[in-house]
Design an enzyme around this catalytic site. Structure first.
Site, short mmCIF file in Angstrom:
data_model
loop_
_atom_site.label_atom_id
_atom_site.label_comp_id
_atom_site.label_asym_id
_atom_site.label_seq_id
_atom_site.Cartn_x
_atom_site.Cartn_y
_atom_site.Cartn_z
N LYS A 45 0.82 -1.21 0.00
CA LYS A 45 0.00 0.00 0.00
C LYS A 45 0.85 1.26 0.00
CE LYS A 45 -2.96 -1.52 3.49
NZ LYS A 45 -4.09 -1.29 4.41
N LYS A 47 2.27 2.60 2.24
CA LYS A 47 1.92 3.43 3.39
C LYS A 47 3.00 3.25 4.46
CE LYS A 47 -3.15 3.82 3.81
NZ LYS A 47 -4.29 3.48 4.69
N1 C2G Z 1 -12.63 4.76 7.24
C1 C2G Z 1 -13.84 5.45 7.37
N2 C2G Z 1 -13.83 6.79 7.51
C2 C2G Z 1 -12.65 7.48 7.51
C3 C2G Z 1 -11.43 6.79 7.39
C4 C2G Z 1 -11.44 5.41 7.25
O1 C2G Z 1 -14.92 4.83 7.37
N3 C2G Z 1 -12.69 8.83 7.66
C5 C2G Z 1 -12.68 3.31 7.08
C6 C2G Z 1 -12.08 2.83 5.76
O2 C2G Z 1 -13.05 2.90 4.72
C7 C2G Z 1 -11.69 1.39 6.09
C8 C2G Z 1 -11.33 1.47 7.58
O3 C2G Z 1 -11.89 2.69 8.09
O4 C2G Z 1 -12.83 0.54 5.95
C9 C2G Z 1 -9.83 1.49 7.79
O5 C2G Z 1 -9.30 2.56 7.03
P1 C2G Z 1 -7.71 2.56 6.76
O6 C2G Z 1 -7.01 2.35 8.05
O7 C2G Z 1 -7.40 3.74 5.91
O8 C2G Z 1 -7.54 1.21 5.94
P2 C2G Z 1 -7.14 1.04 4.39
O9 C2G Z 1 -5.82 1.67 4.16
O10 C2G Z 1 -8.30 1.47 3.61
O11 C2G Z 1 -6.88 -0.54 4.30
O12 C2G Z 1 -7.50 -4.97 2.71
C10 C2G Z 1 -8.14 -3.74 2.99
C11 C2G Z 1 -7.14 -2.70 3.46
O13 C2G Z 1 -6.36 -3.20 4.53
C12 C2G Z 1 -7.87 -1.43 3.90
#
Ligand code: C2G
Length: 134
Positions: A45, A47
């Site tokens: 990712k 990240k």
């Molecule tokens: N999320 C949300 N609102 C936000 C930020 C995040 O609803 N303001 C949700 C995202 O949609 C996700 C979860 O919180 O469902 C986790 O977000 P992240 O930590 O950014 O995860 P991500 O990088 O999207 O990784 O295999 C799937 C990946 O691991 C998802």
């Protein structure tokens, strides 16, 4: 017992994450959260997390709505996780809408609306702007 799973990085845990996790838990009785490892985040990712996997795990495990935290080490583990943990519902924020529809062969798939105004990236940028000018 209805079992729910969701996946994410959960770095700099914020109320957008909490909103998602609480709504995911409300869809069942038992919530499994797969947290991306540092290696998965970096390799797949691009990240770089502020908190390590262990610290992110510690924080998510402390949430009342979370029952189990497991590591997310690859994109492909979702189908085996659904079988291994007897998952009824797979939940993700709708920024992933459609991306995991293959999971419909294993369980219900639910995409929930994101909390629009907050993100880990936004937090980092805001804090950068708050730095005390020396
Ligand atoms: N999320 C949300 N609102 C936000 C930020 C995040 O609803 N303001 C949700 C995202 O949609 C996700 C979860 O919180 O469902 C986790 O977000 P992240 O930590 O950014 O995860 P991500 O990088 O999207 O990784 O295999 C799937 C990946 O691991 C998802």
């Amino acid at each position: 017992m209805k079992r729910v799973i969701t996946y994410g990085t959960f770095d700099l845990l914020h109320y957008g994450h909490i909103n998602l996790l609480e709504r995911a838990k409300a869809l069942g009785d038992y919530l499994v959260v797969a947290i991306s490892t540092d290696e998965f985040n970096w390799n797949m990712k691009q990240k770089k997390c502020y908190f390590s996997y262990e610290d992110r795990k510690r924080m998510v495990e402390a949430l009342r709505c979370v029952d189990l935290v497991i590591p997310e080490t690859c994109w492909e583990q979702k189908t085996t996780d659904a079988q291994e943990y007897k998952i009824d519902t797979f939940v993700m924020g709708d920024d992933w809408e459609g991306k995991f529809d293959f999971m419909k062969d294993y369980c219900e798939v639910v995409y929930l609306p994101r909390t629009p105004e907050i993100s880990t990236t936004q937090i980092k940028q805001d804090i950068k702007g708050m730095e005390v000018k020396k």
